[in-house]
Design a protein around this motif. Structure first.
Motif, mmCIF file in Angstrom:
data_model
loop_
_atom_site.group_PDB
_atom_site.id
_atom_site.type_symbol
_atom_site.label_atom_id
_atom_site.label_comp_id
_atom_site.label_asym_id
_atom_site.label_seq_id
_atom_site.Cartn_x
_atom_site.Cartn_y
_atom_site.Cartn_z
ATOM 1 N N UNK A 153 1.001 -1.185 -0.094
ATOM 2 C CA UNK A 153 0.054 -0.062 0.197
ATOM 3 C C UNK A 153 0.868 1.214 0.206
ATOM 4 N N UNK A 154 1.832 1.153 0.818
ATOM 5 C CA UNK A 154 2.947 2.482 0.901
ATOM 6 C C UNK A 154 3.797 2.632 -0.474
ATOM 7 N N UNK A 155 4.036 1.590 -1.443
ATOM 8 C CA UNK A 155 4.816 1.705 -2.267
ATOM 9 C C UNK A 155 3.691 1.690 -3.819
ATOM 10 N N UNK A 156 2.583 1.469 -3.555
ATOM 11 C CA UNK A 156 1.684 1.700 -4.739
ATOM 12 C C UNK A 156 1.810 3.039 -5.509
ATOM 13 N N UNK A 157 1.707 4.171 -4.849
ATOM 14 C CA UNK A 157 1.844 5.292 -5.649
ATOM 15 C C UNK A 157 3.218 5.392 -6.350
ATOM 16 N N UNK A 179 -5.126 4.316 -0.706
ATOM 17 C CA UNK A 179 -3.687 3.222 -0.345
ATOM 18 C C UNK A 179 -3.112 3.753 0.936
ATOM 19 N N UNK A 180 -2.908 5.017 1.080
ATOM 20 C CA UNK A 180 -2.414 5.432 2.444
ATOM 21 C C UNK A 180 -3.261 4.977 3.560
ATOM 22 N N UNK A 181 -4.723 5.090 3.365
ATOM 23 C CA UNK A 181 -5.641 4.728 4.412
ATOM 24 C C UNK A 181 -5.447 3.218 4.618
ATOM 25 N N UNK A 182 -5.353 2.586 3.772
ATOM 26 C CA UNK A 182 -5.046 0.843 3.852
ATOM 27 C C UNK A 182 -3.699 0.720 4.554
#
Length: 426
Positions: free
Chosen positions: A237-241, A255-258
């Motif tokens: 989730x952290x690296x997705x962006x 993604x940040x919330x997840x």
């Protein structure tokens, strides 16, 4: 005299009026039928022997009228049929009848060597009645009955001093001895019954404690499994962006919330793990084993003197970590049981995967030689732990002895997602 001083007497008389026990027969709780029937056989034999013998003694020895002798014998012997379950009610009938018998004998012509005020059959029946009372009634009631017996016997002896030959003293002493012996037997039985009840309660508590301890141990082990997946979710989730270009701002926020939720969950799990590991155990922080280390278990078992074989197909693939860990623990516990309880027994370990299920089978034969097992007692943790592990994966466990004297452990666990209704061990 104040009413306060009469309270013990009133309580004693109340005890005579109200039995302290339910109208259940002696030995009614015995698991064997012949023991439950024993009191009835005894009272039937006692009544059948005392009834004719009392009539014969009263008519032949004391010269009493046959009709009156029959009535007195019936009144003193027939109520003995009640002593198996209602001895106090029987005493209320027998004791007055015995007094009537003594009063009638006092008016008859004295004969040489005749016992008075209590004839021998009356003494025998009364002593059996005292024994039944001692086995059922409390100490206060027994003392009251004993004192009434002695007091009435003394009064009767004073009515005809020339007739008395000490049978009232004899009955008083013998009844006291019988009451003491019967009371001791009853108290001993009560102590044994309480001990048996306490052992049953302790066994249930021990089983519940074993179950809870095993569930806590499983929870500590499953933490590592769940924590791994939560860490993966957080990283992804952290690296997705950064890995996916052109994500809209809403998706980046999602993604940040997840990732934030995953980190909070990991923090909660670590706090829970600190509580579960409050015993200071350090060994459980090592990476959890799986089927890849079963070969080492089998080799260690062979070195311990147990001829063990392993059937483990190649290419099982990536198994769910909970299933992999549970399978390893089941094999480990089963082999440990063989070493402890059936040393030298031929053992076969088989692991197969088909139709979406992993099947673990551990079968051992009887001990190679009739030698004492290395351990003859156990805590029961092993089978409880196996069952809990299999249940948490949504599978089934089958254990039990074999006809040839061996033992079988068979676990079947699904390789898919565990249903929600079996994840919570509660």
């Amino acid at each position: 005299m104040s009413w306060t001083a009469l309270l013990p007497v009133r309580e004693a008389l109340r005890g005579l009026a109200h039995p302290s026990h339910a109208p259940t027969a002696l030995l009614a709780d015995s698991p064997k039928r012949w023991r439950r029937a024993l009191p009835y056989v005894v009272v039937l034999a006692l009544t059948a022997s005392l009834l004719p013998s009392t009539i014969a003694v009263l008519t032949d020895v004391y010269g009493m009228n046959a009709g009156l002798a029959g009535a007195i014998a019936t009144g003193s012997a027939a109520p003995l049929l009640l002593i198996a379950h209602r001895p106090l009610q029987a005493w209320w009938i027998v004791f007055p009848v015995d007094i009537v018998c003594a009063l009638n004998l006092a008016g008859l012509d004295a004969r040489d060597n005749t016992a008075w005020p209590w004839p021998p059959p009356i003494i025998v029946g009364y002593l059996f009645l005292m024994l039944a009372l001692a086995l059922r009634e409390p100490r206060r009631t027994l003392v009251t009955v004993w004192l009434l017996t002695g007091g009435v016997g003394y009064v009767l002896g004073q009515l005809a001093p020339d007739r008395g030959n000490g049978t009232h003293v004899l009955l008083f002493v013998l009844s006291g001895v019988v009451l003491v012996i019967g009371g001791a037997l009853r108290e001993r039985g009560d102590v044994q019954r309480r001990l048996a009840e306490q052992e049953t309660i302790s066994e249930a508590e021990r089983a519940q404690r074993t179950l809870l301890e095993e569930r806590a141990r499983i929870a500590r082990e499953l933490h590592d499994v769940v924590a791994h997946h939560m860490s993966v979710i957080t990283v992804q989730a952290d690296s997705a962006p950064y890995r996916i270009s052109g994500l809209p701002e809403a998706a980046q926020e999602e993604f940040a919330t997840i990732a934030s939720s995953a980190r909070e969950s990991l923090a909660e799990m670590r706090r829970l793990l600190a509580v579960l590991r409050s015993d200071g155990s350090e060994g459980e922080r090592a990476p959890q084993p799986g089927l890849g280390r079963v070969q080492h278990l089998v080799e260690a078992t062979v070195r311990a003197g147990v001829p063990a074989e392993l059937s483990l197909p190649a290419g099982l693939g990536d198994l769910p970590q909970a299933v992999d860990l549970s399978a390893y623990r089941i094999v480990q516990e089963a082999l440990a049981n063989v070493v402890r309880h059936a040393p030298g027994a031929a053992t076969r370990v088989s692991v197969t995967a088909d139709d979406g299920y992993l099947t673990v089978l551990v079968v051992n034969g009887p001990a190679a030689e009739p030698v004492p097992a290395l351990e003859t007692t156990g805590t029961g943790h092993g089978l409880v732990g196996m069952r809990e592990r299999v249940r948490l994966t949504g599978g089934s466990l089958d254990t039990g002895p074999l006809p040839d004297g061996g033992f079988r452990v068979a676990a079947r666990m699904p390789l898919t997602t565990v249903p929600d209704d079996v994840k919570d061990p509660r």
